[in-house]
Design an enzyme around this catalytic site. Structure first.
Site, mmCIF file in Angstrom:
data_model
loop_
_atom_site.group_PDB
_atom_site.id
_atom_site.type_symbol
_atom_site.label_atom_id
_atom_site.label_comp_id
_atom_site.label_asym_id
_atom_site.label_seq_id
_atom_site.Cartn_x
_atom_site.Cartn_y
_atom_site.Cartn_z
ATOM 1 N N ASP A 171 -33.794 62.815 19.877
ATOM 2 C CA ASP A 171 -33.350 62.649 21.261
ATOM 3 C C ASP A 171 -33.140 64.008 21.917
ATOM 4 O OD1 ASP A 171 -33.600 59.951 21.080
ATOM 5 O OD2 ASP A 171 -31.476 59.477 21.314
ATOM 6 N N HIS A 287 -33.202 60.281 12.697
ATOM 7 C CA HIS A 287 -32.423 59.937 13.884
ATOM 8 C C HIS A 287 -31.388 58.835 13.670
ATOM 9 C CE1 HIS A 287 -31.433 60.032 18.082
ATOM 10 N NE2 HIS A 287 -31.752 58.754 18.261
ATOM 11 N N HIS A 297 -25.044 50.710 17.524
ATOM 12 C CA HIS A 297 -26.245 50.813 16.686
ATOM 13 C C HIS A 297 -26.015 50.382 15.242
ATOM 14 C CE1 HIS A 297 -28.148 52.675 20.086
ATOM 15 N NE2 HIS A 297 -27.338 53.715 20.065
#
Length: 435
Positions: A171, A287, A297
C-alpha cells in the site's frame, strides 16, 4: 467522461476497499501538490532500490519521451566517473498516459559509501548512500503510506532516524485508479527514496484491475521495479535480497500462493539457498497479516498462512512484517496460531498515514500471543546489531512529536538454541521434499 468512469470504479471497489464496520477517527487531509512548470526532460519521482550484489537500481520519470535512460555517477559532487545504461517503459490507463519511466542499474558499488548521480545526462544532482557490508545495519519500516498529513509526519520522522534501507509491506500511493496520484506519490517520497533504497511489496491498493482492459498491477510494476530477476523470481510481486548479513523475502499477498503456484515453488527454492552463516537473520514481508487481534481484516490472511507458514517456520524465519491493518501490533514468537519460541515474531505496521484513518477496535480479551497493540500512526526501526541480536523500536507520531512507544531485543533463531544446524536442515529438507 473520465470522471464518470473513475467514480463508477470507485463505487465498485467500495465494498472491498473501505467497507469495514469499525469506526475510524477523522483522518488528516490529503496533501495538495500545486502544479509546477518543469522541463519535460527533468527527472522526477527519483527512487532507488537494491539490485543484486553491490548494485542499485535508479528509477525516474520524464515527460520527454526522447529522454535517454542512463545514470552518471561518482564519489565526488559533479564528477561522474561511471555510467550505468538502463531501460524504459510506459503505460496507458484509460485516458491517462504515463511519462517515460526509466530504470538503470549502477555498480559495482562500494559498501557504506556516498555516491553522487545524475539521471539522463541533465537535471539536478542527487546523492545516495550504499548500505554497509556487515553489521550493524538499520531498517526503517512503515507500510500503508498514502499521501496525507499523517504520511508527511511519518516521512519526516523517518528522515530523522539513521537507517540504511526502507522496508514497505504494501500500500504505497493509495492512487486507487487515479493515476496522477502515482505521480504525486513519487514526488512526495523522492527526498527520502532517492537517498536510501526503498524495498517494497504490493498491497490491495496496488490492485487496479479493469477486466479485459488493464492488468491489475501495471502501474505498480511499471514504476516500482524490484530485484525479482536478480533473485530468480519471474514476477515483480515476490522476490528476495540480501544485505549486510540479512536475507529478506518479499512475498505477494495478492498473487497465487498455494503449493502449486509459481510463488510457492520460488519460495521453496529461495529458502533452500539461504546460508545462515552468511545471513544469520531471515526476515519476511507481505501485506495481509496472519496474526491480527484487530477487528479489521480478520481472517483475510488465513489461506496464505495455511500454505506458507510451514515453510517459514521450517526455515527459521526470525521476523515477519505486514501491513493492511491500520494500526500497530507485535506478537510473541508464534506458529500455528499459538506461541512458539521457535517461530517468528510478527509485526503489523500498517500505520504509515493512509487516508482511511486508523483501525481502533481490537478483540477483547487480547490473544495470549499478542504483546503490544495500539492504533496510532508511526514507523518502526530495526537495528541488526550483530549476528545474534537485534533491537526493534516503534515510534508513534503522536501529534508530530516522535515517541518511542514499544521496543524489544531479539535473538536470532539460529543462535537461540531452537535451530541447531542439524535440526534446521532436517526441518527444511522435510518440507522442501513435499510434493
Amino acid at each position: 467522461m473520465e470522471r464518470t468512469l473513475l467514480v463508477t470504479f470507485s463505487l465498485i471497489l467500495f465494498a472491498s476497499v473501505a467497507a469495514d464496520d469499525y469506526v475510524r477517527p477523522k483522518p488528516r487531509q490529503a496533501l495538495q501538490f500545486p502544479w509546477k512548470q518543469k522541463s519535460t526532460s527533468q527527472p522526477e519521482q527519483v527512487h532507488i532500490s537494491l539490485a543484486g550484489d553491490k548494485h542499485m537500481r535508479v528509477s525516474w520519470v520524464t515527460n520527454d519521451k526522447s529522454s535517454p535512460s542512463f545514470v552518471e555517477y561518482g564519489t565526488s559532487p559533479g564528477k561522474y566517473s561511471f555510467l550505468g545504461q538502463g531501460e524504459s517503459t510506459s503505460y496507458s490507463y484509460i485516458f491517462y498516459r504515463s511519462g517515460k519511466i526509466h530504470h538503470a542499474v549502477i555498480g559495482p558499488l562500494e559498501p557504506d559509501t556516498v555516491y553522487y548521480y545524475r539521471c539522463g545526462g541533465g537535471g539536478p544532482e542527487f546523492h545516495l548512500k550504499t548500505p554497509p557490508s556487515r553489521f550493524p545495519i538499520t531498517f526503517a519500516v512503515a507500510g500503508d503510506l498514502g499521501q496525507t498529513g499523517w504520511t508527511k509526519s511519518t516521512l519526516d520522522h523517518i528522515d530523522q532516524c539513521k537507517y540504511e534501507v526502507h522496508l514497505l509491506p504494501g500500500d504505497l500511493s493509495y492512487a486507487d485508479y487515479m493515476q496522477h496520484k502515482w505521480d504525486t506519490f513519487g514526488e512526495l517520497v523522492q527526498p527520502l527514496a532517492s537517498v536510501r533504497p526503498w524495498m517494497v511489496t504490493q498491497g490491495n491498493h496496488e490492485k487496479e484491475n479493469i477486466p479485459f482492459v488493464v492488468d491489475e498491477f501495471v502501474s505498480y510494476n511499471s514504476r516500482w521495479k524490484m530485484p525479482y530477476a536478480e533473485s530468480g523470481s519471474n514476477s515483480n510481486l515476490y522476490y528476495s535480497f540480501e544485505v549486510a548479513g540479512v536475507h529478506v523475502i518479499m512475498l505477494g499477498s495478492y498473487t497465487d500462493y498455494d503449493r502449486y503456484s509459481d510463488q510457492y515453488n520460488w519460495l521453496k527454492g529461495d529458502l533452500a539457498k539461504v546460508d545462515r552463516e552468511r545471513t544469520p537473520w531471515l526476515i519476511a514481508l507481505f501485506h495481509v497479516p496472519w496474526y491480527n487481534s484487530n477487528d479489521a481484516h480478520q481472517n483475510e490472511g488465513d489461506g496464505m498462512m495455511a500454505e506458507m507458514e510451514p515453510l517459514l517456520y521450517a526455515s527459521g524465519v526470525d521476523i515477519v512484517f505486514t501491513g493492511h491493518v491500520h494500526a500497530y501490533e507485535r506478537t510473541k514468537r508464534v506458529n500455528n496460531g499459538k506461541s512458539d519460541p521457535c517461530g517468528p515474531v510478527h509485526i503489523t505496521i500498517g500505520d504509515g498515514g493512509n487516508r482511511e484513518g486508523l483501525a481502533r477496535k481490537y478483540k477483547d480479551p487480547s490473544p495470549e500471543w499478542s504483546v503490544f497493540r495500539e492504533a496510532s500512526f508511526g514507523h518502526g526501526e530495526l537495528q541488526m546489531v550483530n549476528s545474534t541480536h537485534a533491537h526493534w523500536t516503534w515510534h508513534r507520531n503522536d501529534d508530530d512529536e516522535p515517541t518511542k512507544s514499544d521496543e524489544v531485543w531479539l535473538t536470532s533463531l539460529v543462535n537461540s538454541g531452537c535451530w541447531t544446524e542439524k535440526k534446521w536442515n532436517e526441518n527444511l529438507r522435510k518440507i522442501l521434499m513435499e510434493p
